[in-house]
Design an enzyme around this catalytic site. Structure first.
Site, PDB file in Angstrom:
ATOM      1  N   ASP A 272      -2.349   0.840  -1.800  1.00 60.93           N
ATOM      2  CA  ASP A 272      -3.362   0.943  -2.854  1.00 60.93           C
ATOM      3  C   ASP A 272      -3.729  -0.434  -3.407  1.00 60.93           C
ATOM      4  OD1 ASP A 272      -4.787   2.613  -4.997  1.00 60.93           O
ATOM      5  OD2 ASP A 272      -3.469   1.363  -6.221  1.00 60.93           O
TER       6      ASP A 272
ATOM      7  N   GLU B 141      -6.284  -0.215   1.400  1.00 63.54           N
ATOM      8  CA  GLU B 141      -7.467   0.092   0.596  1.00 63.54           C
ATOM      9  C   GLU B 141      -8.015  -1.251   0.123  1.00 63.54           C
ATOM     10  OE1 GLU B 141      -9.081   2.018  -3.538  1.00 63.54           O
ATOM     11  OE2 GLU B 141      -7.104   1.123  -3.373  1.00 63.54           O
TER      12      GLU B 141
END
Length: 724
Positions: free
Chosen positions: A407, A460
């Site tokens: 993330d 990401e």
């Protein structure tokens, strides 16, 4: 010294407490602040008339503020136990924590100090140990506790075993390593505990264990001892995985939030319901939004407090092992969402762990995330990088995860991320790159791929940072895949438009093909696209309900044929009406309506045809696997060829609201081309326009192709053709 010990400020309590031989005798000191009496029952070298069973007793005298002392008339340290009497309660029989050697060796401490202990979780945290009594004393079962707190002046253990009175169990500091350790007998799985840390500022703080493998269910915040008894059954899956390269395998991912897919389910219940659901729909992988312990459910798991502890809302850690094992045995891979970019601010967790910034960067320009209101890890500190990359290995090795979606990579790479001018300081070269974070990501990926072959590390990353999926040996970050946020943004922008306007914005549909091989991509339709007022995917589509569902069916098939791997969020397969919220489960009632069942069935068939068609996945990293057939803006058509070896598939999408009859498609060869998928089929709720199962291509050039066929392209639909 005794006063310092009683205050909990002695850095080496084992130097005072426990057995200490001298002058042909052994002095034993015990710290029991609330005891009425303490007796040592010890083993004599040989039976005597007074102790025919070989055991003798020595009453200890109270010496100073809970410290008890006595001398045993034996030359060597004997096996012994304590008998502790408290007013109004039965005498307790306990082993002495301070008679045991450290459970960490010099090599472990050296690797921790260097920031290179790849199995950090095996030495820090809480671990059940068993010691053989060797026939002269009872076997001992207990738990070794170890925590890194380099600036602490003292550390105590506060737990069930001492009625949450930390005075009874001061821990010892192991040299200059910053590690504090204590083995506590009679503590096993399920016990709750915290560390009480005296910081350099003189303040005592209660802290959960950063490497706890289990935690209390929120809102409780203590750590728990856990000893896994799980026996894995996915050996065949793991062996096959190690021999595979994910870039050359099918990957269609179902992103899932455990708490809101179905409400109030345990890991075991999810295994019973989720596994057959995913198998039926044909997804190759499931991506679980963070399953690491977090206190606030509304954070969806992105504000972590327990990086090594699976979310206790759903059961114990073996429950998560069961869920992953069951998925593997059913042929479904598991990707875990992982959050190394920032961590929660809760005072009982990592924040200012030993009284000052430890896990977080002490520089507020680097250590505070202004956008998310959370702390940023100190990527320049080797021990912190070790904590993180060992954590990644923990989930890959101990829980058999098939990959991690990392993330917020963009927020880690740039010093000026979410900061105004004057709120950040350039790096040593004058640039905006966070060089320490880059080093961490490269170290993370290189280590993960070396230790766990066949996995997928997914970034990401939403910027144009070069080489995200290039190997670290070539200066890249070393990820296996990167989320294609540009494709997601452009394609959704295109689909939001009324069909009559789309021809003027055809580049939004086609631009992604110009950079589709600049990285190894995953095409993500994630939870971020259906929250915070963005509405569900269905609601993004223009027109009436029939057109909205038709748009989604066409979009999914277009997406599955696009170069790269695919990911959708739970509910997308239902035509979820409402925007997603973690507080309620999906709108399963939609499946009572045939048009929504049709969308689900279309997703099932798209997955099935995708897995059968090597052309769509086996050469995703090769630009030669793709060729345009028609980029027809006036009629809102995008048609292209995918191929791998001799397998060829043509995807043709009509994003206009009217059918195109007799639409001439150039094709790479003549003969029969099977219509293997048509999202306008009546079974899916479509109009039923199509090509009667196949078309026949004839020799004759068209748009540079040696053959052609005149086909029907239904309205708001995608059709796939495979060579017969």
């Amino acid at each position: 010294m005794l006063a310092q010990l009683a205050r909990g400020e002695h850095g080496d309590p084992h130097a005072v407490l426990g057995p200490h031989p001298h002058d042909g005798a052994v002095t034993v000191r015990v710290l029991k602040p609330l005891a009425g009496s303490v007796t040592v029952r010890y083993r004599l070298p040989a039976p005597t008339r007074r102790a025919p069973d070989g055991w003798a007793r020595a009453a200890l005298a109270h010496e100073h503020e809970g410290v008890w002392v006595g001398v045993l008339p034996v030359a060597d340290v004997p096996a012994y136990r304590l008998e502790i009497a408290y007013e109004g309660s039965e005498t307790l029989h306990r082993d002495d924590p301070y008679r045991f050697l450290p459970t960490l060796g010099e090599r472990d401490l050296h690797l921790i100090g260097e920031g290179r202990h790849e199995r950090l979780w095996t030495v820090l945290g809480a671990h059940v140990h068993r010691y053989d009594g060797l026939g002269v004393a009872p076997d001992v079962t207990g738990t070794a506790f170890a925590v890194w707190a380099p600036r602490a002046r003292a550390v105590r253990l506060k737990a069930d075993v001492n009625d949450w009175d930390g005075r009874e169990h001061p821990m010892r500091q192991l040299g200059s390593s910053g590690v504090w350790e204590l083995f506590v007998p009679d503590v096993g799985g399920g016990a709750t505990y915290k560390y009480v840390i005296l910081g350099a500022d003189g303040v005592w703080r209660e802290k959960a264990d950063p490497l706890a493998s289990w935690a209390e269910r929120p809102p409780q915040t203590a750590s728990r001892v856990f000893e896994s008894a799980y026996e894995w059954g996915d050996g065949e899956w793991m062996a096959d995985r190690a021999a595979r390269a994910p870039i050359s395998e099918p990957m269609s991912v179902y992103e899932l939030h455990l708490a809101s897919w179905r409400r109030d389910r345990s890991y075991a219940q999810l295994a019973d319901e989720l596994v057959p659901y995913l198998v039926d729909l044909g997804f190759t992988h499931v991506e679980l939004m963070p399953v690491m312990q977090h206190p606030f459910g509304g954070s969806w798991g992105y504000h972590v407090t327990g990086y090594y502890a699976p979310d206790s809302r759903f059961g114990d850690p073996d429950g998560l092992r069961l869920l992953i094992d069951r998925l593997h045995r059913a042929g479904v891979g598991v990707i875990l969402d992982w959050v190394p970019g920032h961590f929660a601010t809760d005072e009982w967790a990592l924040a200012r762990f030993d009284g000052a910034p430890l896990y977080e960067d002490p520089n507020p320009q680097r250590g505070w995330h202004t956008e998310w209101g959370s702390h940023i890890f100190d990527f320049g500190r080797p021990e912190v990088r070790n904590f993180l990359y060992a954590n990644a290995l923990y989930w890959l090795e101990e829980f058999h995860a098939d990959g991690l979606r990392v993330d917020g990579v963009a927020s880690m790479l740039y010093l000026d991320y979410a900061r105004e001018e004057g709120e950040w300081t350039p790096n040593v070269h004058g640039g905006r790159e966070n060089l320490e974070a880059v080093q961490f990501l490269q170290e993370l990926n290189a280590t993960a791929y070396r230790r766990v072959p066949g996995i997928a590390m997914i970034a990401e990353e939403s910027t144009t940072w070069p080489g995200v999926t290039q190997p670290t040996s070539a200066g890249g970050l070393g990820f296996g895949f990167k989320w294609n946020m540009g494709w997601m943004h452009d394609s959704l922008q295109y689909l939001r438009r009324e069909p009559v306007h789309r021809s003027f914005h055809h580049h939004e549909l086609t631009f992604s093909f110009t950079y589709a091989w600049s990285e190894n991509y995953v095409l993500p339709l994630s939870h971020d696209e259906v929250v915070h007022g963005k509405g569900s995917l269905l609601r993004k589509m223009p027109g009436d309900r029939w057109q909205q569902l038709a748009n989604l069916r066409a979009y999914y098939a277009f997406m599955w044929a696009h170069p790269g791997k695919q990911m959708v969020f739970m509910g997308d397969e239902l035509g979820q009406e409402a925007e997603w919220a973690e507080s309620r489960e999906l709108d399963w009632w939609l499946l009572e309506h045939p048009e929504h069942r049709g969308l689900r069935d279309a997703v099932r068939d798209v997955n099935a045809r995708y897995r059968e068609s090597r052309a769509l996945w086996a050469s995703d990293d090769d630009p030669a696997s793709f060729a345009w057939i028609a980029a027809d803006a006036p009629r809102n058509v995008a048609a292209f060829l995918r191929r791998s070896g001799e397998d060829e598939l043509v995807s043709a999408t009509n994003f206009s609201a009217v059918p195109h009859h007799g639409y001439r498609l150039g094709l790479p060869g003549d003969g029969a081309w099977e219509e293997c998928l048509n999202t306008d089929a009546e079974a899916y709720g479509g109009s039923g326009a199509g090509n009667l199962g196949a078309v026949t291509a004839v020799t004759g050039g068209h748009d540079g192709w040696p053959a052609h066929a005149d086909v029907v392209l239904p309205p708001l639909a995608t059709v796939w053709f495979r060579r017969g």
